[in-house]
Design a protein around this motif. Structure first.
Motif, mmCIF file in Angstrom:
data_model
loop_
_atom_site.group_PDB
_atom_site.id
_atom_site.type_symbol
_atom_site.label_atom_id
_atom_site.label_comp_id
_atom_site.label_asym_id
_atom_site.label_seq_id
_atom_site.Cartn_x
_atom_site.Cartn_y
_atom_site.Cartn_z
ATOM 1 N N GLY A 82 62.941 23.057 97.582
ATOM 2 C CA GLY A 82 62.057 23.524 98.644
ATOM 3 C C GLY A 82 61.223 22.402 99.234
ATOM 4 N N VAL A 83 60.735 21.516 98.374
ATOM 5 C CA VAL A 83 59.957 20.369 98.855
ATOM 6 C C VAL A 83 60.822 19.477 99.742
ATOM 7 C CG1 VAL A 83 58.825 18.232 98.115
ATOM 8 C CG2 VAL A 83 58.277 20.389 96.979
ATOM 9 N N GLN A 84 62.071 19.289 99.358
ATOM 10 C CA GLN A 84 62.973 18.486 100.186
ATOM 11 C C GLN A 84 63.198 19.152 101.546
ATOM 12 O OE1 GLN A 84 64.042 15.395 99.539
ATOM 13 N NE2 GLN A 84 62.760 15.546 97.713
ATOM 14 N N PHE A 85 63.277 20.477 101.554
ATOM 15 C CA PHE A 85 63.441 21.196 102.825
ATOM 16 C C PHE A 85 62.241 20.940 103.727
ATOM 17 C CE2 PHE A 85 62.454 25.055 105.283
ATOM 18 C CZ PHE A 85 63.578 25.121 106.089
ATOM 19 N N LEU A 86 61.019 21.022 103.171
ATOM 20 C CA LEU A 86 59.830 20.759 103.973
ATOM 21 C C LEU A 86 59.786 19.316 104.445
ATOM 22 C CD1 LEU A 86 57.039 22.698 102.010
ATOM 23 C CD2 LEU A 86 58.430 23.479 103.937
ATOM 24 N N ALA A 87 60.185 18.402 103.565
ATOM 25 C CA ALA A 87 60.186 16.993 103.937
ATOM 26 C C ALA A 87 61.144 16.730 105.095
ATOM 27 C CB ALA A 87 60.557 16.134 102.731
ATOM 28 N N GLN A 88 62.255 17.446 105.133
ATOM 29 C CA GLN A 88 63.206 17.294 106.228
ATOM 30 C C GLN A 88 62.609 17.768 107.549
ATOM 31 O OE1 GLN A 88 66.541 19.538 104.830
ATOM 32 N NE2 GLN A 88 67.044 18.071 103.207
ATOM 33 N N GLN A 89 61.775 18.813 107.497
ATOM 34 C CA GLN A 89 61.117 19.267 108.725
ATOM 35 C C GLN A 89 60.095 18.237 109.195
ATOM 36 O OE1 GLN A 89 62.655 22.183 109.589
ATOM 37 N NE2 GLN A 89 63.603 21.839 107.585
ATOM 38 N N GLY A 90 59.307 17.732 108.253
ATOM 39 C CA GLY A 90 58.223 16.827 108.607
ATOM 40 C C GLY A 90 57.077 17.580 109.263
ATOM 41 N N PRO A 91 55.897 16.967 109.345
ATOM 42 C CA PRO A 91 54.768 17.607 110.007
ATOM 43 C C PRO A 91 55.101 17.941 111.460
ATOM 44 C CG PRO A 91 54.035 15.698 108.760
ATOM 45 C CD PRO A 91 55.534 15.652 108.767
ATOM 46 N N SER A 92 54.610 19.066 111.915
ATOM 47 C CA SER A 92 54.876 19.529 113.276
ATOM 48 C C SER A 92 53.854 18.961 114.257
ATOM 49 C CB SER A 92 54.831 21.059 113.320
ATOM 50 O OG SER A 92 54.834 21.526 114.647
ATOM 51 N N TYR A 129 49.868 24.713 105.378
ATOM 52 C CA TYR A 129 50.493 25.066 104.103
ATOM 53 C C TYR A 129 51.438 23.971 103.617
ATOM 54 C CZ TYR A 129 48.644 29.805 103.727
ATOM 55 O OH TYR A 129 47.813 30.886 103.564
ATOM 56 N N GLY A 130 52.149 23.321 104.548
ATOM 57 C CA GLY A 130 53.027 22.240 104.136
ATOM 58 C C GLY A 130 52.265 21.097 103.502
ATOM 59 N N GLU A 190 57.508 11.889 98.668
ATOM 60 C CA GLU A 190 57.519 12.884 99.739
ATOM 61 C C GLU A 190 56.110 13.098 100.297
ATOM 62 O OE1 GLU A 190 60.888 13.771 96.902
ATOM 63 O OE2 GLU A 190 58.739 13.359 96.717
ATOM 64 N N TRP A 191 55.139 13.169 99.389
ATOM 65 C CA TRP A 191 53.755 13.344 99.823
ATOM 66 C C TRP A 191 53.253 12.125 100.590
ATOM 67 C CZ3 TRP A 191 49.485 15.165 101.481
ATOM 68 C CH2 TRP A 191 48.274 14.482 101.307
ATOM 69 N N GLU A 192 53.545 10.933 100.119
ATOM 70 C CA GLU A 192 53.037 9.735 100.774
ATOM 71 C C GLU A 192 53.552 9.619 102.208
ATOM 72 O OE1 GLU A 192 54.004 6.472 98.253
ATOM 73 O OE2 GLU A 192 52.673 7.131 96.630
ATOM 74 N N LEU A 193 54.823 9.930 102.419
ATOM 75 C CA LEU A 193 55.378 9.872 103.761
ATOM 76 C C LEU A 193 54.777 10.958 104.649
ATOM 77 C CD1 LEU A 193 57.394 8.604 105.716
ATOM 78 C CD2 LEU A 193 59.145 10.168 104.817
ATOM 79 N N TRP A 194 54.714 12.175 104.122
ATOM 80 C CA TRP A 194 54.128 13.291 104.871
ATOM 81 C C TRP A 194 52.675 12.975 105.226
ATOM 82 C CZ3 TRP A 194 55.943 18.453 105.970
ATOM 83 C CH2 TRP A 194 54.934 19.325 106.424
#
Length: 538
Positions: free
Chosen positions: A444-454, A463-464, A475-479
Motif C-alpha cells: 500500500g505504501v508503494q502504491f501511495l509513493a507511485q501517486q506522489g503528493p497531489s 492522509y498520505g 519513501e517518506w524522505e522523497l514524499w
C-alpha cells in the motif's frame, strides 16, 4: 436285625483361591483418570488463550488482524467522492436525516490529481499523475480471497448497536487524562503509541529540524496559523465563508458549505497541532473561545452529544470531536471531560451494524467518514477514554471489506484502488496494530509513493503524508521533500490572504480557503503533531 448305616457325607471340592485384590477401592481409578485429563487441559491452556474472539489463533509475530465480514452495502450503489474535512459531499440534508444527502459527482468522476514531480517544479497543474491506475499483481488478491473465505466462516457475529434490544453505548466514568510516558521502543515493526508528546513549544522546532522540516516550513506553519487567528469570529467560531467580520469577504475562494463546528474544529486542530492550547502559547484566549463555542453547540440526543450543525454531517462531528479530545488530552482540563465523553458516545452509537460510518448515524458506511470517526476515537483514547472494543472491532472488519489488490488498496464504498481511501485505510490499519513489515502495508505504501503528493487534492495529501511519515524510510524522505517544498511555494503572500492556501478541486472548493489552509498547516506539522508509530531504529 440289620443295622442301617447312613451314607458317608458328600464332600464339596475346595473352592479355588481368589485372586489378590487391589489395595485401594475402584473409585480411586476414576480419580486418577480425572487428574490425567486436568493435566492435559492445563497443557493446552496457552493455545486456548491465544485464540481471539473470532476463534483464530493469534499471529505469533504481531497482533491478529480482524476478520473481514460481508459488506452491508449494495455493491451496485453508485460511489460518491471521498469528502473533504468540511464535508463537500453533503450539500443539503440535515445530519440526522434518514435519507442519503445529495452529493457532488460520483467518486468515479473524481479528478486524478496531478502529482508533484519535483520540489522545485513549477509546471502547470495540468500535468498528469504518473500511473494513477497502475495495476498490482493479482496473485496476492487471489491468496487473500481464499484466506478470507475460510476466516469468514469462523467469524463471531458481534452485537449490533442498532438493535432495539440493546441499550446505547455509555462510555464509563473517566479517569485523569493519560500521562505522557516515553514510547516503548522494543521492536522496529510493532506500532507504538503515536501520541501528542511532540506538541509543545520546547520540542516542536527541534523535532521539525531532525524529522524533515525546515525553518521555512515552520515559518509557513506560523503564517498559516496567523491567518486562521485573523479569521476567527467574535463568538469564538470559524466559518467556511468569510462574509462576516473580520474578513468581510476580502479573501477569495470561500467554501460553498456551512458548518461552523467543522470549520471551528479544523482551525483548532491546526492550532493544537503546533502546541497552541488554552493553557499554553500566545493564542490561549482564541483557543479557549473556540473550545467554548464547540461545547456550546453540542446537542444532547439519545445517541450522545452531537456536534454537527448546519450542513455538517458525521464529518463535522468527527472533526469537532478530535479538536475537543486533543485539547483534553494535552491539558487535562476537567471542564472538557464530559463534552468529550458525550461526543465519543455519539460516535459509538452512530456506527452502522456493518462497522462503518457515513453522513448520518447508523447508515452503511464509507471509508472516508469512517476514517474521521476512528481518528476521533483514537484521540479520545489518548485522553484516557477507551472506546468500546466491539466498536473498534466492527470498524476494522468494515475496512477489511473495502480492500483490493491483496489488501494493498482500498475503495470508497466497495473494494477498490482509490488514492484517498487507500491512504485512509492504511492509516487506520497502522493505528489498529498492523506491523510495519506486513506485505499488504508495504504494498500500500508503494502504491501511495507511485501517486506522489497531489498538486490539488489536499485531502489525499493530508492522509498520505501521515501514512508516509509513520512508515518512514526512503519513501517518506522523497514524499516529504516534494510535499513540504510545494506547500511552502504555494502559500499565499501579501494582502488579507497572506499565509493561506487554496487548491482548486472539488473538495477544496467545497471547503474553501479555510479548509485548505487548516489541512496544509497540519501537513507541515507532521514532524511533531503525532509521535511516530514505529521505531525507525534511530
Amino acid at each position: 436285625m440289620n443295622k442301617v448305616t447312613s451314607p458317608p457325607p458328600i464332600r464339596k471340592p475346595p473352592r479355588p483361591a481368589e485372586p489378590d485384590q487391589p489395595d485401594f477401592p475402584h473409585h480411586w481409578i476414576a480419580i486418577g483418570l480425572a487428574i490425567v485429563v486436568i493435566i492435559l487441559l492445563l497443557a493446552l491452556l496457552p493455545a486456548i488463550r491465544s485464540t481471539g474472539t473470532n476463534g483464530r489463533v493469534a499471529d505469533q509475530q504481531g497482533p491478529a488482524e480482524p476478520l473481514p465480514v460481508q459488506s452491508a452495502e449494495n455493491s451496485d450503489e453508485e460511489e460518491s467522492p471521498e469528502s473533504s474535512a468540511s464535508d463537500p459531499e453533503e450539500t443539503t440534508a440535515a445530519s440526522d436525516s434518514e435519507e442519503e444527502p445529495k452529493r457532488p459527482p460520483a467518486e468515479d468522476d473524481e479528478m486524478e490529481t496531478d502529482s508533484i514531480s519535483d520540489p522545485s517544479d513549477q509546471s502547470d497543474p495540468s500535468d498528469q499523475v504518473t500511473n494513477t491506475d497502475q495495476e498490482i499483481t493479482e496473485k496476492d488478491a487471489d491468496q487473500k480471497g481464499s484466506i478470507d473465505e475460510e476466516e469468514m466462516d469462523a467469524e463471531e457475529e458481534l452485537p449490533s448497536l442498532t438493535d432495539s434490544s440493546k441499550k446505547p453505548v455509555i462510555i464509563g466514568s473517566l479517569g485523569q487524562p493519560a500521562k505522557e510516558t516515553p514510547a516503548l521502543r522494543n521492536t522496529k515493526n510493532k506500532p507504538l503509541k503515536g501520541g501528542l508528546q511532540g506538541r509543545n513549544q520546547t520540542s516542536r522546532r527541534e523535532m521539525a529540524r531532525t524529522g524533515g522540516g525546515t525553518a521555512e516550513s515552520e515559518l509557513a506553519v506560523d503564517r498559516g496559523i496567523q491567518w486562521l487567528i485573523n479569521h476567527q469570529l467574535p463568538d469564538g467560531s470559524w466559518h467556511l465563508k468569510f462574509h462576516q467580520e473580520p474578513c468581510n469577504g476580502r479573501c477569495g475562494n470561500q467554501g460553498s458549505l456551512e458548518s461552523t463546528t467543522a470549520a471551528t474544529g479544523l482551525a483548532l486542530m491546526a492550532l493544537l497541532g503546533a502546541g497552541h492550547t488554552h493553557r499554553e502559547g500566545p493564542y490561549q484566549e482564541q483557543v479557549q473561545a473556540g473550545l467554548d463555542y464547540l461545547v456550546s453547540r453540542m446537542q444532547e440526543t439519545e445517541l450522545g452529544g452531537k456536534l454537527a450543525d448546519g450542513q455538517g454531517t458525521m464529518y463535522a462531528h468527527g472533526i469537532a470531536t478530535i479538536a475537543l479530545s486533543e485539547a483534553f488530552s494535552m491539558t487535562g482540563d476537567n471542564l472538557l471531560r464530559n463534552p468529550v465523553k458525550q461526543a465519543q458516545e455519539y460516535i459509538a452509537n452512530a456506527q452502522h451494524v456493518g462497522g462503518g460510518w457515513r453522513y448520518t448515524p447508523q447508515t452503511p458506511g464509507d471509508t472516508t467518514v469512517t476514517g474521521w470517526q476512528l481518528m476521533a476515537l483514537k484521540s479520545g483514547e489518548l485522553a484516557g477514554i477507551d472506546p468500546p472494543r466491539e466498536v473498534v472491532q466492527r470498524a476494522r472488519q468494515f475496512l477489511d471489506t473495502m480492500t483490493n489488490n491483496g489488501g494493498r488498496t482500498f475503495g470508497y464504498i466497495s473494494p477498490g484502488q482509490k488514492p484517498s481511501p487507500t491512504a485512509i485505510g492504511l492509516l487506520m490499519q497502522m493505528y489498529g496494530g498492523t506491523q510495519r513489515d506486513k506485505q499488504e502495508l508495504q504494498g500500500g505504501v508503494q502504491f501511495l509513493a507511485q501517486q506522489g503528493p497531489s498538486r490539488t487534492d489536499i485531502y489525499f495529501n493530508y492522509y498520505g503524508t501521515l501514512v508516509m511519515h509513520h512508515y518512514g524510510g526512503a519513501e517518506w524522505e522523497l514524499w516529504n521533500a516534494k510535499m513540504r517544498d510545494y506547500l511552502i511555494q504555494t502559500q499565499h503572500a501579501g494582502g488579507h490572504q497572506d499565509g493561506s492556501w487554496h487548491f482548486p478541486d472539488a473538495h477544496g472548493s467545497a471547503g474553501g480557503r479555510l479548509y485548505n489552509t487548516a489541512m496544509a498547516v497540519m501537513i507541515l506539522e507532521v514532524y511533531y503533531r503525532y509521535m511516530p508509530l514505529y521505531d525507525r531504529g534511530h
